[in-house]
Design an enzyme around this catalytic site. Structure first.
Site, PDB file in Angstrom:
ATOM      1  N   ASP A  50       0.830  -1.200   0.000  1.00  0.00           N
ATOM      2  CA  ASP A  50       0.000   0.000   0.000  1.00  0.00           C
ATOM      3  C   ASP A  50       0.871   1.259   0.000  1.00  0.00           C
ATOM      4  OD1 ASP A  50      -2.282   1.898   0.901  1.00  0.00           O
ATOM      5  OD2 ASP A  50      -3.273  -0.049   0.794  1.00  0.00           O
ATOM      6  N   HIS A  89      -3.506   5.825   3.659  1.00  0.00           N
ATOM      7  CA  HIS A  89      -4.272   4.677   3.181  1.00  0.00           C
ATOM      8  C   HIS A  89      -3.756   3.360   3.749  1.00  0.00           C
ATOM      9  CE1 HIS A  89      -5.968   1.914   0.065  1.00  0.00           C
ATOM     10  NE2 HIS A  89      -6.952   2.796   0.043  1.00  0.00           N
ATOM     11  N   SER A 233     -11.575  -0.419  -0.323  1.00  0.00           N
ATOM     12  CA  SER A 233     -10.233  -0.547   0.243  1.00  0.00           C
ATOM     13  C   SER A 233     -10.265  -0.944   1.707  1.00  0.00           C
ATOM     14  CB  SER A 233      -9.481   0.783   0.130  1.00  0.00           C
ATOM     15  OG  SER A 233      -9.115   1.063  -1.188  1.00  0.00           O
TER      16      SER A 233
END
Length: 280
Positions: A50, A89, A233
């Site tokens: 990520d 994220h 996600s």
């Protein structure tokens, strides 16, 4: 560069919105009871591919190691890094995994830069490295629409599948074709709208196979903070965490057995035991 512009076939479901678990009932043939999901993730190695992970975030805890895919005029390579998360994220995904499987071992591989920027070759390099390291579970809350990467990603997903590395991949947030979540050798995930943080569902209309909490969920973010956010996600690491919990109690389980365990334990799947197979 070529992009996938062909609209998906009608009826394919990327996320579950406007419908409830009762709207997608699934009846399964009788089978042994699914593995117990109460494991802690102990002994299971999980890799988050990520944007990096913020070290020592109170909702993430310790990392086993942090790596980054570097790209320059000399090529693409994977190297150790002391940097954290570029955009939040990856930290969010790692925190969801930690919450779901608190005793798993977490490793970060950064393939995204600031403002969620990235490229298909960097994504591919990070995923290839993670598969080569033999992680038990790889969380990939990313995908690429670039069809030129599809063949190599497909081969890599198959390699992982046969070597008992489970890739848990996020569906795109919009109904477009992207990869590698579209491949049957990965566990693909979209989000549902239920309030239950421990609810996962099987999708009777793939290619997305499972739905998990991913809408208005609280996740860790940069600076030791937390936010509420929505997206496939954030459903994906919940399923990755479930995989870690199952594998902590069943370490010899194969990739297809693990997918079946998720199927049989989904809230909308009713198992009907049959003692005969249509005797005449």
């Amino acid at each position: 560069m070529a992009t996938a512009t062909t609209p998906p076939a009608a009826g394919l479901t990327w996320s579950l919105r406007g419908r409830r678990p009762a709207d997608i009932p699934v009846v399964a043939d009788g089978a042994p009871a699914p593995p117990h999901l109460a494991g802690s993730g102990a002994g299971v190695r999980v890799c988050v591919v990520d944007s990096g992970v913020e070290r020592d975030h109170p909702l993430v805890g310790p990392l086993a190691a942090s790596w980054v895919v570097a790209k320059d005029e000399q090529g693409v390579r994977v190297e150790r890094t002391t940097t954290g998360d570029t955009c939040g994220h990856g930290t969010a995904c790692a925190g969801i995994i930690r919450r779901t499987a608190p005793d798993c071992e977490l490793t970060s591989v950064r393939v995204l830069g600031e403002r969620f920027s990235g490229s298909g070759d960097v994504l591919l390099a990070g995923l290839r490295w993670a598969v080569g390291q033999g992680f038990d579970v790889i969380n990939l809350s990313l995908s690429t629409t670039r069809t030129r990467f599809a063949e190599e990603l497909h081969a890599l997903a198959d390699e992982a599948f046969f070597n008992r590395t489970v890739i848990v991949a996020s569906a795109h947030n919009t109904p477009v074709e992207s990869f590698p979540w579209r491949f049957a050798s990965v566990i693909s995930v979209g989000s549902h709208q239920e309030d239950d943080p421990d609810l996962h569902l099987y999708n009777p209309a793939p290619p997305v196979e499972f739905f998990a909490p991913g809408q208005n969920v609280e996740v860790p973010w940069l600076g030791g903070a937390s936010i509420r956010t929505t997206g496939n996600s954030f459903a994906t690491p919940y399923i990755a965490g479930l995989c870690a919990r199952i594998l902590s109690g069943h370490p010899r389980m194969t990739s297809f057995q693990l997918k079946n365990a998720l199927y049989l334990s989904a809230a909308n799947v009713s198992v009907v035991n049959t003692d005969s197979r249509g005797a005449s």
